[in-house]
Motif scaffolding. Sequence first.
Motif: not given
Length: 432
Positions: A65-78
Motif C-alpha cells: 500500500f505504501v509503495v502504491g501511494c508513493m508511485l504517483p509522486s515519484l513518477a511525476r514529481p510536481v
Amino acid sequence: MSTLRLPLREGAWWLHPAWTAMLATLPGLLAAWTIGDDRFREWWRTPKIFDDGKALIVLAFVGVFVVGCMLPSLARPVRATGIAVNARQRRILLLTGRSAAALTVVGYAVWLASAVSGGLSLADLGAVFALSPGSADAVKSELATIGGVTTLTQLGPLAMVCLFLDRRLGGRPHTAAFTVLTGLTLARVVLNSERLALMEVVLPILAVISTLRPGDGRRHHRWLWAGLPLLAPFALVTLFGTFEYVRSWSHYSTTMQIDYSEFVLRRLTGYYATAYNNSAIVVDEIGPGLVWPYYTVGFLWNFPGLSAVLTPESVLGFDPARVWPGLLWRFGNPEYNNTGGLLAPLADYGLAGGMVFWGATGLAIGACHRWMRSGEVRGLVLYPVLYVGLVDLARYFYWGEGRAFPSLVGAVLLALFLHRRRAPGENPAERT
C-alpha cells in the motif's frame, strides 16, 4: 476577480497517505503482535487468535500500500504553491455544499422522527446526558436506521469540505450550517455511540486546513505542523476517554477495580488489538478467498433495492453478517466487534489478490494526494474525504462501508465536474 488562489501549506508531511497509513496501523499491529494470550483474556476477555503469520501478512499489505501511494509522486514529481479556483468551480462548490448540507439535515430529521414514533422520548435523552447507567444502550436501540433515508446524514463530511472551501475563497462564513452540522454530529456521537461520526466530520476539515496556508498574511509555522503528530496520541486518549465515560464507565466502574485512566488506556488499546484479532478470526473461519467479495464491498450488500435481489445467501451460500456474532461468542468478545480493515482483502481475494488490491488502492489514493499537492482542486475535494478511511484503517475497511458510500460517490462526481484539462503550455501549478 474570476480566479482566486488558495496557497498550499508546507510541513504537514504526515498528511501523505503513506505516512498516515503507517502511523495509523503499525502501533495497533505492535500491540496485537506483542501482547500475549493471557493479557488478551484478562483485559479484553478473548483468546488471542492473531499470530505471527497474520502479522507478517499485515506488514506485507501495508508495504505494498505504501509503495502504491508513493508511485504517483515519484513518477511525476510536481510542486505547486497554490490551487487556483475559477468562478465556475466556486459556484459548483457552493451549490454542492448547500445541497449536501440540506440533505444531511433532512436525513437527521427523518431519523429523529422515526425514533420518536418508535417510542424515543425527552426523558430518554435526558437520561443519557445525566449519565444514567444503561441509558445510552436503550436510546441506541431506538435509533434504528432507515435504508436510503438516514444514509443522507453521511453527506455531512462532503458538505463541510465544500462550505469550508467556499469560506476560504471569500464566500459566506456559513456559521449556521457549520453549527447545525456539528451539533447534529455531536448528538449522534453521544446518543448513538458513534465516535466514527465525529471523525467523519473532523478529519476531512483537518486535512483541508493542513493543506491550505492562511491567505490573510498570518505567519506560517512550518515546524508546528511538522510536529503535529506528537499531539495526536494525547488528543486521541482525551477524546476517547471523554466519550467512553458516557458510553461504558458507568457500568464498568462498579465491576472493575482500576482507576479511570487505566481503564481508558486498556480499552483504547483493546479497540485496535482486538480488531486485528477479529480479522484473524474472519480469515480463519470465513475466508480467505470468498467466491465473491464481501468485506471490501459491504455497501453493495446493503444498497437499497439491490440488497433485496443480491443477497449473501444467494451468492455466497451464507451471510457473514449473521455468522459473525456466533464467531465472536466462540472465539472473541462481542463487545469488541470490529472486523479490522487490513486483512479484509485477504478474506475476499486471498493472499495474492489482497496484495494486488492494496497496491491498487494505494496507487489510487496516492494519485488523489498528488493532484492536491500539484495544485488541482479535484484532489482537494477527493483526498480529505478519503482521509477518514486512512486514519481508521486498522479497525475498519471504511471505504467499503455503506456509510462511506454517499460522501465518496459525491466527492468523485464533484471532482469530475470541477476538473478541467490543462491547456497547451499551461503551468501545472496553475492547473485546476
